[in-house]
Design an enzyme around this catalytic site. Structure first.
Site, PDB file in Angstrom:
ATOM      1  N   ASP A 203      -1.202  -0.606   6.062  1.00 42.49           N
ATOM      2  CA  ASP A 203      -1.427  -0.072   7.253  1.00 42.49           C
ATOM      3  C   ASP A 203      -2.786   0.506   7.743  1.00 42.49           C
ATOM      4  O   ASP A 203      -3.123   0.723   9.054  1.00 42.49           O
ATOM      5  CB  ASP A 203      -0.275   1.136   7.821  1.00 42.49           C
TER       6      ASP A 203
ATOM      7  N   ASP B 201       0.744  -1.170  -0.214  1.00 36.58           N
ATOM      8  CA  ASP B 201      -0.050   0.009   0.045  1.00 36.58           C
ATOM      9  C   ASP B 201       0.878   1.243   0.104  1.00 36.58           C
ATOM     10  O   ASP B 201       2.087   1.310   0.297  1.00 36.58           O
ATOM     11  CB  ASP B 201      -0.861   0.046   1.375  1.00 36.58           C
TER      12      ASP B 201
ATOM     13  N   ASP C 193      -7.152  -1.516   4.030  1.00 36.15           N
ATOM     14  CA  ASP C 193      -6.148  -2.509   3.569  1.00 36.15           C
ATOM     15  C   ASP C 193      -6.523  -3.960   4.270  1.00 36.15           C
ATOM     16  O   ASP C 193      -5.929  -5.059   3.784  1.00 36.15           O
ATOM     17  CB  ASP C 193      -4.547  -2.284   3.991  1.00 36.15           C
TER      18      ASP C 193
END
Length: 768
Positions: A642, A424, A646
């Site tokens: 995080d 990410d 996600d």
């Protein structure tokens, strides 16, 4: 009373303080005066010893301190001196509160018992019988060795047989009894002593790794120094009793009891217990601190708690470590299943050797019984069974010492087979600390008015971008308006947020949202060109619209790339791992970030919704499963993220890694947590995973080959019972030590062989 509930301090405790009355002629009026000045629930009794001139007061320290009583006395010109203060140490509240029962740590301190030592001495004496002649009678000393060493083994074997099970203790018991029946007393002594000593040696070899994991529990703070909101004195409470929003004092050398935000003081905090980083971190007003870390600076910190003790970072770490020790990998289960089949087959063969040959004569019977006893010893699967878990324990402990929490051996192995990693962007490859770079009003409303609408929309949101907008507005003296009514605040996944302000629908989000609403095309070409320019420079672009007015403002925020991101991407690529970046940002902004960290345009996946990330991970995992063949190594997919959005993608990946500074949901959904969010630890993790796989293969092969060799010598008539047990014990110790090599020395842990980032200071919004 309500304030006390918010701090967790009991309000019904009474302590005893004593004073010496210097001017005793006025003492007869003391009690009446104190009763008049102090409420009854603040003071229980007042006693005066006219002989010793001592005043004793039982008072409630939550409301009334001994120094306050002294001031009351001085206001009537009664001079006194304080002899003892019942609330001085702040420990008075503990007597009225039930402290949680501390978990007893299982410290593995292996010792060799006296009976094993005597058994060993007797066995060595019995070995002298091989000299022959008069020495031959020393073989009977072997019976003493058996007498000293066999009872604990026999007791364990009895308990196992009562459960209708069969284990290694049963094997050793039968082997010893068989050797004694053949009058091979020295051989029987060898089996007894060497097996007994092997358990102690195994425990010694593995104790450092197991103690490293057990010691994690010691990170949990026991008590907290809470600041009494009325008297401002310190009250000591169990850390588990401290609620959110409480002010606590953390003096030099004290542990932070709960996660919180510093409101007073400048100091440094040792976070090595959580993150593995040995460099202290500077903390000041606005900095976040984690429970279980230690103030090692010279100044007291006053911290306002943002989580309870059982929700703090250290509590999560302890839960994850405990969970890791119960999770078993497929390899470990496979080895156990193999041992469960292999052991009965070998035992059945040994039983046949010990019985059938007697039909062909006593000499053949004795020879085959000895071979059968050797086979029983060889059948012991100790080295094979221990080869896998000892490796996992050492690796889990090594990772935990560096601030990497892995939820079990299965994920250790999976990390060693990772061939593709999806990152990410926000908060993972970047720091997640945004700054408002551009803002323009594109309507008839003033810049200040549009900013007020924007800050009001962002105020309930938790995204780092929201904090950046509010902070940027504050820099222009624009505060969250109090005269506007915000209702129905709603998160639009992958797009932005929506709410009603004074009855009008307001949207804040990315270009995708406004294209869906049909507002984006209404922007002038000049404004659209400005948006594209901001995106090309790497900024995250957002817009705000008000019902009936269309888009009223546009803005851009920037996020700094982590210092280590470029190095980590390059290092992982060198190891043959494919890297992908997943982000919801516009393509120009995503490509700009990708270029900074060394990713090609093919490796950057932009403008993704949360469900798009899930689909990408699911497809990658499925492709690798379809290509899996028994002769090919596994190709696992790792996801690193995080945020809350996600979590679904993390749950689908073969191995998922969450940043410790990220959302709690992401940490719960992940298999691995980086407690300090240092990406360099990913390189160490993949290397550790490969070492784990290699070590397990080495241990299993060595265990099986050793048994095969000894079995070959046994059938050739070249092996003895004591040689078989020595080879078995030796193999077990060697595989144990081979697994333990994964655990670094304490010196290496202190020096930390990872590349660490410089001392950083973490900021947060002050929590009220």
């Amino acid at each position: 009373e309500r304030t006390a509930q918010r701090t967790g301090i009991p309000t019904d405790c009474f302590v005893k303080s004593t004073f010496e009355i210097i001017e005793f002629e006025k003492a007869d009026s003391v009690e009446g005066f104190l009763r008049t000045e102090i409420p009854d629930d603040h003071m229980k009794t007042v006693e005066i010893d006219s002989v010793k001139k001592i005043l004793t007061v039982h008072h409630n320290p939550y409301y009334l301190t001994a120094s306050s009583i002294k001031k009351h006395l001085e206001s009537t010109a009664i001079k006194s001196s304080l002899l003892s203060d019942g609330g001085a140490d702040g420990m008075w509240a503990l007597s009225q509160m039930s402290e949680p029962v501390e978990e007893i740590l299982e410290q593995h301190r292996a010792i060799v018992r006296w009976n094993i030592i005597l058994s060993g001495i007797c066995w060595m004496l019995s070995m002298l019988s091989y000299i022959g002649g008069k020495w031959i009678y020393l073989k009977y000393v072997g019976l003493l060795s058996v007498a000293f060493g066999l009872p604990p083994i026999a007791l364990k074997a009895y308990r196992t047989l009562r459960r209708l099970h069969f284990d290694v203790n049963c094997m050793m018991l039968f082997a010893t009894v068989g050797a004694v029946a053949l009058q091979e007393f020295t051989e029987a002594a060898a089996v007894t002593f060497l097996f007994s000593i092997s358990e102690a040696l195994e425990s010694i070899a593995t104790s450092r790794a197991r103690n490293a994991l057990s010691a994690i529990v010691q990170l949990r703070p026991d008590r907290a120094s809470v600041i009494n909101p009325i008297t401002k004195q310190i009250v000591v409470l169990p850390a588990s009793a401290v609620p959110i929003g409480t002010l606590v004092s953390v003096k030099t050398g004290d542990k932070v009891p709960c996660d919180g935000c510093v409101v007073e003081g400048q100091s440094t905090v040792d976070e090595s217990s959580l993150t593995g980083e040995s460099i202290p971190v500077k903390k000041g007003p606005g900095s976040m601190v984690s429970g279980g870390t230690t103030n090692n600076g010279a100044t007291q910190l006053v911290v306002q708690t943002t989580a309870t003790a059982d929700q703090s970072a250290v509590a999560k770490l302890i839960r994850l470590v405990e969970e890791a020790q119960t999770n078993r990998s497929e390899t470990e289960k496979l080895v156990d299943r193999f041992a469960a089949v292999y052991t009965p087959i070998v035992l059945l063969a040994a039983l046949c050797m010990c019985t059938i040959p007697w039909a062909f004569g006593n000499e053949k019977g004795r020879a085959w019984v000895m071979t059968g006893l050797i086979t029983i010893v060889i059948a012991c699967p100790c080295a094979l069974i221990i080869s896998t878990p000892v490796t996992y324990v050492a690796a889990l402990a090594a990772a935990a010492q560096r601030g990497i929490v892995i939820k079990g051996g299965a994920y250790l192995e999976a990390m060693g087979s990772v061939k593709e990693i999806a990152f990410d962007k926000t908060g993972t490859l970047t720091e997640g600390v945004f700054a408002l770079l551009h803002f323009e009003s594109v309507s008839s409303r003033s810049r200040k008015e549009v900013l007020e609408y924007l800050t009001l929309m962002e105020s309930p949101a938790s995204h780092p971008l929201s904090h950046a907008i509010i902070k940027g507005a504050a820099n222009e003296q624009v505060k969250i308006p109090k005269d506007l009514s915000l209702q129905n605040h709603t998160l639009l996944p992958g797009e932005g947020i929506a709410a009603d302000i004074d009855g009008k629908k307001v949207h804040v989000g990315n270009i995708r949202l406004f294209k869906r609403l049909g507002y984006y095309d209404e922007l002038s070409k000049t404004n659209r060109d400005t948006v594209e320019e901001w995106a090309q420079s790497g900024g995250t672009v957002g817009l705000i619209s008000i019902e009936g007015e269309g888009i009223t403002g546009m803005f851009s925020v920037t996020d700094k790339v982590r210092d280590e991101s470029k190095f980590v991407v390059a290092a992982l690529k060198e190891r043959g791992i494919s890297i992908k970046m997943l982000t919801g940002d516009l393509t120009p902004a995503a490509l700009c970030i990708g270029k900074q960290i060394g990713l090609s345009s093919e490796d950057v996946k932009s403008q993704l919704l949360p469900e798009d990330k899930v689909e990408f991970i699911a497809n990658a995992v499925q492709v690798n499963k379809n290509q899996k063949r028994w002769w090919k190594s596994t190709r696992n997919v790792m996801m690193v993220g995080d945020g809350v959005n996600d979590a679904p993608a993390l749950a689908l990946a073969d191995v998922s890694v969450a940043m410790g500074e990220g959302a709690a949901l992401a940490m719960e959904a992940s298999d691995v947590t980086l407690m300090d969010s240092n990406l360099e630890k990913l390189v160490y993790m993949t290397q550790l995973g490969r070492r784990v796989i290699r070590t397990i293969v080495e241990n299993v092969i060595f265990s099986l080959v050793t048994k095969a060799i000894v079995m070959g010598f046994a059938f050739a008539g070249r092996a003895s019972l004591w040689a078989a047990i020595v080879s078995d014990v030796g193999a077990m110790l060697l595989v144990t030590l081979n697994g333990m090599k994964l655990l670094p020395s304490s010196r290496k842990v202190r020096e930390n062989d990872l590349l660490v980032s410089p001392v950083r200071e973490e900021n947060c919004e002050h929590v009220v």
